[in-house]
Design an enzyme around this catalytic site. Structure first.
Site, PDB file in Angstrom:
ATOM      1  N   ARG A  28       0.833  -1.203   0.000  1.00 55.84           N
ATOM      2  CA  ARG A  28       0.000   0.000   0.000  1.00 55.84           C
ATOM      3  C   ARG A  28       0.865   1.250   0.000  1.00 55.84           C
ATOM      4  NH1 ARG A  28      -1.349  -3.785   3.507  1.00 55.84           N
ATOM      5  NH2 ARG A  28      -3.468  -4.622   3.629  1.00 55.84           N
ATOM      6  N   ARG A  85     -20.852 -16.994  -4.094  1.00 60.32           N
ATOM      7  CA  ARG A  85     -21.313 -15.957  -5.015  1.00 60.32           C
ATOM      8  C   ARG A  85     -20.466 -14.695  -4.902  1.00 60.32           C
ATOM      9  NH1 ARG A  85     -27.284 -14.712  -3.444  1.00 60.32           N
ATOM     10  NH2 ARG A  85     -27.153 -13.555  -5.407  1.00 60.32           N
ATOM     11  N   ASP A 126     -30.609 -13.365  -7.786  1.00 57.53           N
ATOM     12  CA  ASP A 126     -30.990 -14.757  -7.584  1.00 57.53           C
ATOM     13  C   ASP A 126     -31.819 -15.210  -8.765  1.00 57.53           C
ATOM     14  OD1 ASP A 126     -29.682 -15.202  -5.253  1.00 57.53           O
ATOM     15  OD2 ASP A 126     -31.388 -14.737  -3.958  1.00 57.53           O
ATOM     16  N   ASP A 141     -34.674 -16.590  -9.099  1.00 51.63           N
ATOM     17  CA  ASP A 141     -36.114 -16.363  -9.125  1.00 51.63           C
ATOM     18  C   ASP A 141     -36.465 -14.886  -8.994  1.00 51.63           C
ATOM     19  OD1 ASP A 141     -35.280 -16.112  -6.523  1.00 51.63           O
ATOM     20  OD2 ASP A 141     -37.138 -16.917  -5.666  1.00 51.63           O
ATOM     21  N   GLU A 147     -25.069 -14.981   3.894  1.00 51.17           N
ATOM     22  CA  GLU A 147     -24.072 -14.258   3.089  1.00 51.17           C
ATOM     23  C   GLU A 147     -24.535 -12.847   2.786  1.00 51.17           C
ATOM     24  OE1 GLU A 147     -26.788 -15.836  -0.091  1.00 51.17           O
ATOM     25  OE2 GLU A 147     -26.213 -16.275   1.960  1.00 51.17           O
ATOM     26  N   ASP A 148     -25.857 -12.656   2.632  1.00 53.55           N
ATOM     27  CA  ASP A 148     -26.394 -11.305   2.430  1.00 53.55           C
ATOM     28  C   ASP A 148     -26.067 -10.400   3.609  1.00 53.55           C
ATOM     29  OD1 ASP A 148     -27.939 -11.364  -0.080  1.00 53.55           O
ATOM     30  OD2 ASP A 148     -29.064 -12.931   0.920  1.00 53.55           O
TER      31      ASP A 148
END
Length: 733
Positions: free
Chosen positions: A431, A538, A554, A556, A642-643
């Site tokens: 960095r 994901r 997703d 759906d 995970e959301d």
């Protein structure tokens, strides 16, 4: 003849002059030259005679105040050589970088010996390493080694002192003279001189040490860390006192100090002089000599008066209400009040000559502190008065940033130490100093992603740039065994967006995906990525993602092209945030003493689920490489977690809420056949709320920020012709 005599006389005088200049010290020792001088000396009073100058000390007190004289320069250098036998060590000479190139940067912690005494503070340091992404339990895979022996307190008068360290470490097969080892230390030396003596030979090991003397600090090899108390939190930590978006009013006091005064010994000079700057109005300097077992025996004429004034003020109140805080040296160079001042947004005025400031290799302390000199104490009031209000505010903001980014917990202190060492080993992926001194800080800007500031979402505004004007759609197919109608409609709607660059389908089903001819024929490329049935997959940093923006979906999810376009346009104005459709809010369940979240309609939101959301691709790298593997494994075990973790991570980076945008109709909650794998969330639909509560436990605090904002197109729902509206399909049933 006369000329010859004159030259001989001048030569004689010159010889005597040279003799006195070059060897006068020895000649003066002869009785002929020293007799009269000795008589003259004896004619002066002998100040140690009681008849001339009586002692004010009691008969039982030593005449020097009970404090031995400081060590001679020779003794000081000898003590330094005992500690720093590898004083010329650099990463190139005392560290096996080839081991790290082969194995990667992994850290191994020696197991503690059975029955060994280990302080709670050192256990926190070891836990911080084990909680990091660099920890390994395999010594063969390690690049860096940390002792299981407690080396924090090397004051042999302390009950925390561990004896016989030399004998123990020499028996370690991995010790190798200290090569590739890191030793943590907070207290070194002992009364009265407090040298940097550790009591054992560190060999070629690196030191991560508090109160580091600059003359002993080995640049590019050692790490200077702050002195922190034993109750310093493991993770998270308390926030700074200067709240965001709050313009601080002018504080009551300009410059304050409240602390111990040492009557004698090292560190007494500066603290004994602090009373000179006290005016009782905007400068408050309070000291007390009421400490130690025998303070009354050594107190001076000022002690009683100082103690009365000292008790009139509360220390925390002074911190809250002062612009500048004096941080003088104590017995050692560092003190707890340094971190206390940073947290309180009280600008530190450092009076500790020779102190190598914490993490000075990467942090620019000139933007957060006033570095003074102990000899110029009396000039400090006039110096700080000349600092204008704009610069004062900039100083205060930087103190809050540094506190939150690097010092508010033991985890952050230890992780910063490890990141500094890693950057040394891999300079081509290190960095720049800019990243360490600007939000969100070096810990949250991964050089493995990029070393250019323009590639990170939180620097676009500062750099005057914008993200790319295309997005990559990432559709997770988890329950389908064939191309169902919902996923076909979704692919067609997304492909019609003018901003769509490509569509990636993460196929997480057990059966193979359909052949290419079965997929819809659209104008943008469709790529199938074979994945495993893991929820966190994901968020892998797929190399196929070439755009800055990722549209996460997703299988759906039902969205129109207008909804996709509007969400992406909004995101380009807020590229550091998550922008999307299905929202959730968190709350504190007082009855169960835990965090929970709800999908019920409310006036606040704090999460936007990634079933239909746009965010920057950098968060894929941060999710995968910043978070420890154990946390990702936890997410894979819990439903729809995970959301939640992605929202917590982005909020921890930005300190901002997500943004919800208009949708034509509420997205359908997933059915049971998706088994907790898509949006909607089992994590927020039924107790217990294990997901959110456990994740907050890892962060150490609740990062989520609530918001009451939803963004709609300008003419949304207005009573005008539909033809005048840009996103007219948003209002169609």
């Amino acid at each position: 003849m006369q000329t010859r005599t004159k030259y001989l006389f001048l030569t004689f005088l010159a010889s005597w002059l040279l003799l006195f200049l070059l060897g006068g010290a020895r000649l003066r020792r002869f009785p002929f030259f020293s007799g009269r001088r000795a008589e003259a000396r004896r004619s002066w009073p002998r100040w140690t005679e009681r008849s001339v100058l009586p002692s004010f000390a009691g008969a039982e007190e030593p005449q020097d105040g009970g404090v031995p004289l400081g060590p001679s320069p020779h003794a000081w250098r000898a003590a330094r050589r005992r500690v720093y036998r590898g004083s010329r060590c650099r990463m190139e000479t005392c560290f096996d970088a080839a081991r790290c190139a082969r194995r990667g940067f992994k850290v191994f912690v020696y197991p503690a010996a059975p029955g060994a005494a280990v302080s709670g503070t050192y256990l926190k340091i070891l836990a911080a390493i084990e909680r990091s992404r660099y920890y390994t339990a395999d010594p063969e895979a390690a690049c860096l080694f940390v002792l299981g022996i407690d080396t924090l307190d090397r004051d042999h008068l302390s009950p925390q002192y561990v004896p016989n360290v030399d004998e123990e470490i020499q028996g370690f097969s991995l010790w190798n003279g200290g090569r590739n080892h890191l030793i943590f230390n907070l207290y070194s030396g002992t009364w009265p001189n407090y040298t940097e003596e550790l009591g054992f030979d560190i060999g070629q090991a690196m030191l991560a040490k508090a109160s580091f003397y600059a003359e002993n600090f080995r640049p590019g090899f050692d790490v200077s860390i702050p002195l922190f108390p034993k109750d310093h939190p493991q993770s998270g930590g308390e926030p700074g006192w200067l709240y965001q978006h709050a313009l601080p009013p002018k504080r009551k006091y300009l410059l304050v100090f409240k602390g111990k005064r040492y009557l004698t010994g090292i560190g007494s000079g500066t603290r004994n002089a602090l009373h000179h700057i006290h005016n009782g109005q905007d400068i408050v300097s309070l000291t007390t000599c009421k400490h130690g077992k025998d303070w009354q025996r050594h107190k001076d004429a000022r002690c009683d008066r100082d103690n009365v004034d000292y008790d009139k003020f509360d220390y925390q109140e002074l911190l809250h209400n002062s612009t500048f805080c004096i941080i003088p040296r104590g017995r050692r160079l560092g003190s707890f009040r340094f971190l206390e001042a940073l947290q309180a947004a009280c600008i530190p005025v450092l009076l500790s000559d020779g102190w190598e400031l914490p993490f000075s290799e990467v942090l620019d302390w000139g933007r957060a502190a006033v570095v003074g000199s102990e000899r110029l104490l009396l000039q400090m009031p006039s110096a700080v008065r000349r600092i204008g209000p704009e610069r004062v505010l900039a100083f205060q903001q930087q103190t809050q940033f540094l506190w939150d980014a690097y010092f508010s917990s033991v985890d952050k202190i230890v992780h910063t130490t490890l990141e500094i060492i890693k950057d040394r080993l891999f300079p081509h992926r290190s960095r720049a100093r800019f990243f360490w001194n600007a939000l969100p800080g070096g810990l949250l800007t991964l050089p493995d992603f990029s070393t250019r500031s323009g590639d990170f979402p939180f620097y676009y505004l500062q750099q005057g740039s914008s993200p790319s004007n295309k997005f990559t759609a990432l559709i997770r197919a988890s329950a389908s065994t064939s191309l169902s109608q919902p996923i076909l409609r979704l692919i067609q709607a997304v492909s019609r967006s003018q901003y769509c660059d490509q569509i990636l389908v993460l196929w997480s089903c057990e059966k193979l995906p359909p052949p290419p001819e079965k997929w819809p024929q659209i104008t943008v490329p469709v790529t199938i990525i074979h994945g495993r049935p893991r929820l966190s997959e994901r968020f892998l940093p797929f190399p196929e993602i070439r755009t800055d923006a990722v549209l996460s979906l997703d299988e759906d999810t039902s969205l129109s092209t207008s909804e996709v376009d509007f969400a992406f346009v909004v995101w380009r104005s807020f590229p550091e945030r998550i922008v999307g459709f299905p929202a959730r809010s968190h709350f504190w369940d007082a009855a169960r003493q835990r965090w929970g979240c709800t999908a019920a309609g409310a006036n606040e939101l704090s999460m936007v689920l990634t079933a239909a959301a746009v965010y920057h691709r950098y968060y894929h790298s941060l999710f995968t490489h910043y978070l420890p593997p154990a946390l990702r494994e936890l997410v894979d075990r819990l439903a729809a977690c995970e959301d939640v973790l992605m929202n917590l991570l982005v909020a921890a980076v930005t300190k901002l809420p997500p943004i919800k945008v208009t949708q034509r109709k509420e997205l359908r909650e997933p059915g049971e056949q998706q088994v907790k794998a898509a949006a909607g969330g089992a994590a927020c639909s039924s107790p217990p709320h294990d997901c959110l509560d456990q994740l907050v436990g890892w962060f150490g605090y609740m990062p989520l920020v609530s918001s009451q904002l939803r963004l709609d197109p300008v003419l949304f729902k207005d009573q005008v012709s539909i033809l005048r509206k840009k996103y007219r399909h948003l209002e169609k049933p």
